[in-house]
Design a protein around this motif. Structure first.
Motif, PDB file in Angstrom:
ATOM      1  N   UNK A  24      33.177  38.497  33.824  1.00  0.00           N
ATOM      2  CA  UNK A  24      32.608  38.876  35.071  1.00  0.00           C
ATOM      3  C   UNK A  24      32.009  37.729  36.055  1.00  0.00           C
ATOM      4  N   UNK A  25      31.471  36.551  35.185  1.00  0.00           N
ATOM      5  CA  UNK A  25      31.151  35.297  35.829  1.00  0.00           C
ATOM      6  C   UNK A  25      32.017  34.696  36.488  1.00  0.00           C
ATOM      7  N   UNK A  26      33.214  34.733  35.756  1.00  0.00           N
ATOM      8  CA  UNK A  26      34.587  34.074  36.384  1.00  0.00           C
ATOM      9  C   UNK A  26      34.803  34.438  37.572  1.00  0.00           C
ATOM     10  N   UNK A  27      34.898  35.827  37.648  1.00  0.00           N
ATOM     11  CA  UNK A  27      35.250  36.666  39.074  1.00  0.00           C
ATOM     12  C   UNK A  27      34.312  36.455  39.942  1.00  0.00           C
ATOM     13  N   UNK A  28      33.090  36.159  39.584  1.00  0.00           N
ATOM     14  CA  UNK A  28      31.788  35.843  40.587  1.00  0.00           C
ATOM     15  C   UNK A  28      32.219  34.547  41.111  1.00  0.00           C
ATOM     16  N   UNK A  29      32.591  33.485  40.318  1.00  0.00           N
ATOM     17  CA  UNK A  29      32.829  32.298  40.908  1.00  0.00           C
ATOM     18  C   UNK A  29      34.034  32.131  41.692  1.00  0.00           C
ATOM     19  N   UNK A  30      35.206  32.947  41.377  1.00  0.00           N
ATOM     20  CA  UNK A  30      36.214  33.086  42.389  1.00  0.00           C
ATOM     21  C   UNK A  30      36.111  33.800  43.451  1.00  0.00           C
ATOM     22  N   UNK A  31      35.076  34.554  43.614  1.00  0.00           N
ATOM     23  CA  UNK A  31      34.635  35.287  44.877  1.00  0.00           C
ATOM     24  C   UNK A  31      34.233  34.386  45.633  1.00  0.00           C
ATOM     25  N   UNK A  32      33.562  33.402  45.381  1.00  0.00           N
ATOM     26  CA  UNK A  32      32.770  32.321  45.961  1.00  0.00           C
ATOM     27  C   UNK A  32      33.490  31.255  46.392  1.00  0.00           C
ATOM     28  N   UNK A  68      37.617  30.482  45.781  1.00  0.00           N
ATOM     29  CA  UNK A  68      38.829  31.124  45.113  1.00  0.00           C
ATOM     30  C   UNK A  68      39.822  29.979  44.522  1.00  0.00           C
ATOM     31  N   UNK A  69      39.590  28.866  45.059  1.00  0.00           N
ATOM     32  CA  UNK A  69      40.404  27.816  44.358  1.00  0.00           C
ATOM     33  C   UNK A  69      39.731  26.832  43.303  1.00  0.00           C
ATOM     34  N   UNK A  70      39.075  27.477  42.488  1.00  0.00           N
ATOM     35  CA  UNK A  70      38.461  26.987  41.335  1.00  0.00           C
ATOM     36  C   UNK A  70      39.216  26.846  40.093  1.00  0.00           C
ATOM     37  N   UNK A  71      39.792  25.749  39.894  1.00  0.00           N
ATOM     38  CA  UNK A  71      40.467  25.832  38.356  1.00  0.00           C
ATOM     39  C   UNK A  71      39.861  25.859  37.386  1.00  0.00           C
ATOM     40  N   UNK A  72      38.615  25.395  37.385  1.00  0.00           N
ATOM     41  CA  UNK A  72      37.763  25.589  36.447  1.00  0.00           C
ATOM     42  C   UNK A  72      37.223  27.116  36.016  1.00  0.00           C
ATOM     43  N   UNK A  73      37.015  27.827  37.196  1.00  0.00           N
ATOM     44  CA  UNK A  73      36.831  29.288  36.773  1.00  0.00           C
ATOM     45  C   UNK A  73      38.056  30.051  36.238  1.00  0.00           C
ATOM     46  N   UNK A  74      39.520  29.822  36.721  1.00  0.00           N
ATOM     47  CA  UNK A  74      40.443  30.094  36.088  1.00  0.00           C
ATOM     48  C   UNK A  74      40.654  29.654  34.816  1.00  0.00           C
ATOM     49  N   UNK A  75      40.233  28.475  34.306  1.00  0.00           N
ATOM     50  CA  UNK A  75      40.339  27.977  32.760  1.00  0.00           C
ATOM     51  C   UNK A  75      39.547  28.931  32.051  1.00  0.00           C
ATOM     52  N   UNK A  76      38.329  29.085  32.480  1.00  0.00           N
ATOM     53  CA  UNK A  76      37.363  29.789  31.627  1.00  0.00           C
ATOM     54  C   UNK A  76      37.648  31.251  31.388  1.00  0.00           C
ATOM     55  N   UNK A  77      38.176  31.962  32.563  1.00  0.00           N
ATOM     56  CA  UNK A  77      38.775  33.079  32.683  1.00  0.00           C
ATOM     57  C   UNK A  77      39.897  33.377  31.593  1.00  0.00           C
ATOM     58  N   UNK A  78      40.837  32.461  31.592  1.00  0.00           N
ATOM     59  CA  UNK A  78      41.813  32.612  30.621  1.00  0.00           C
ATOM     60  C   UNK A  78      41.562  32.448  29.164  1.00  0.00           C
TER      61      UNK A  78
END
Length: 286
Positions: free
Chosen positions: A174-182, A184-194
């Motif tokens: 949920x936090x990763x999706x919140x970060x990506x909503x703010x 969208x081009x955050x590689x770190x958020x995708x890393x954690x989401x994965x």
């Protein structure tokens, strides 16, 4: 939380005095105020210079910028240097009683709008707790930072790292999706989401997220290695024609320690494991 105590106050000449009791906030023990003055400065009065939003001194609702502190617990502040007063504020135990003087007719202070600065302080303390293994406290500090500045994606990705370490993968997702909503081009958020997806056994989604991280940061060799590893896991799951068991799909990753930099691009090295394939660690907390 801070609790205010004491009588309504009494008048001394043109000023009113009253007591306020503060309870320190969390393991860091902050009161959330800055003072100025002292016997070794141009003004011997100890005045409150700043109140940090959300911390005990601000949350009690009774203190104002410009109030004069006369005593801390049983220690009067007359003739004390600025440094002595600061040490008293830091070291006087979990409960601190302030005897305060306020000039009659003093206007109510205006918020200084320094919420982002306070949120950054909370994030920094959260990173320290994360690095030292105080995971629940780290989550609490990041949560307070988000309350003050909810549009900063780093606070969500850092909290996601703490959640992953706590095996709270849905919260991390949920936090990763919140970060990506703010952002969208955050590689770190995708890393954690994965990583969160992988820990939940959702290997195909994990691979997609890791590929997004590579697309956003193609020069990151660690991200490339993670994608190759995730592809191998998906292929093995497909060849066995079995749904991956979340308990065995991948060991829980150990997120990297916090960093004081604004953003750290490369994740830490993979941890060794008894399994044939190592599990990626999320990028370090920013």
């Amino acid at each position: 939380a801070a609790a205010a105590a004491g009588a309504a106050g009494r008048s001394l000449g043109s000023a009113a005095t009253f007591e306020v009791t503060l309870e320190r906030s969390g393991p860091s023990g902050v009161l959330g105020l800055m003072v100025q003055g002292g016997s070794n400065t141009s003004s011997s009065e100890i005045q409150i210079k700043k109140l940090y939003v959300g911390e005990p001194a601000h949350a009690c609702g009774r203190l104002r910028v410009g109030d004069v502190i006369l005593a801390i617990n049983s220690h009067t502040l007359a003739s004390r240097s600025h440094e002595e007063v600061v040490q008293l504020l830091k070291n006087e135990g979990p409960t601190v009683r302030l005897l305060v003087s306020r000039r009659q007719g003093a206007p109510a202070p205006q918020d200084d709008g320094d919420q982002v600065s306070m949120a950054e302080d909370l994030k920094r303390h959260g990173n320290e707790c994360l690095a030292s293994g105080q995971l629940a406290e780290a989550v609490s500090l990041y949560t307070r930072a988000i309350a003050l500045a909810p549009k900063v994606p780093t606070y969500y990705t850092n909290r996601a790292t703490a959640y992953i370490k706590l095996d709270q993968f849905k919260e991390a997702e949920a936090d990763c999706h919140a970060a990506l909503a703010l952002q969208p081009a955050s590689s770190i958020a995708y890393n954690r989401l994965g990583v969160a997806y992988e820990c939940m056994g959702r290997l195909a989604e994990a691979l997609t997220a890791h590929k997004e991280a590579v697309a956003l940061d193609p020069g990151n060799s660690t991200y490339l290695n993670i994608v190759r590893r995730a592809e191998s896991l998906v292929e093995k799951a497909a060849s066995s024609n079995a749904t991956p068991d979340p308990a065995h799909a991948s060991p829980s990753p150990a997120p990297a320690p916090a960093s004081s930099t604004s953003e750290t691009r490369a994740p830490s090295s993979n941890h060794s494991s008894n399994t044939a394939t190592a599990t990626p660690a999320p990028a370090p907390a920013a």
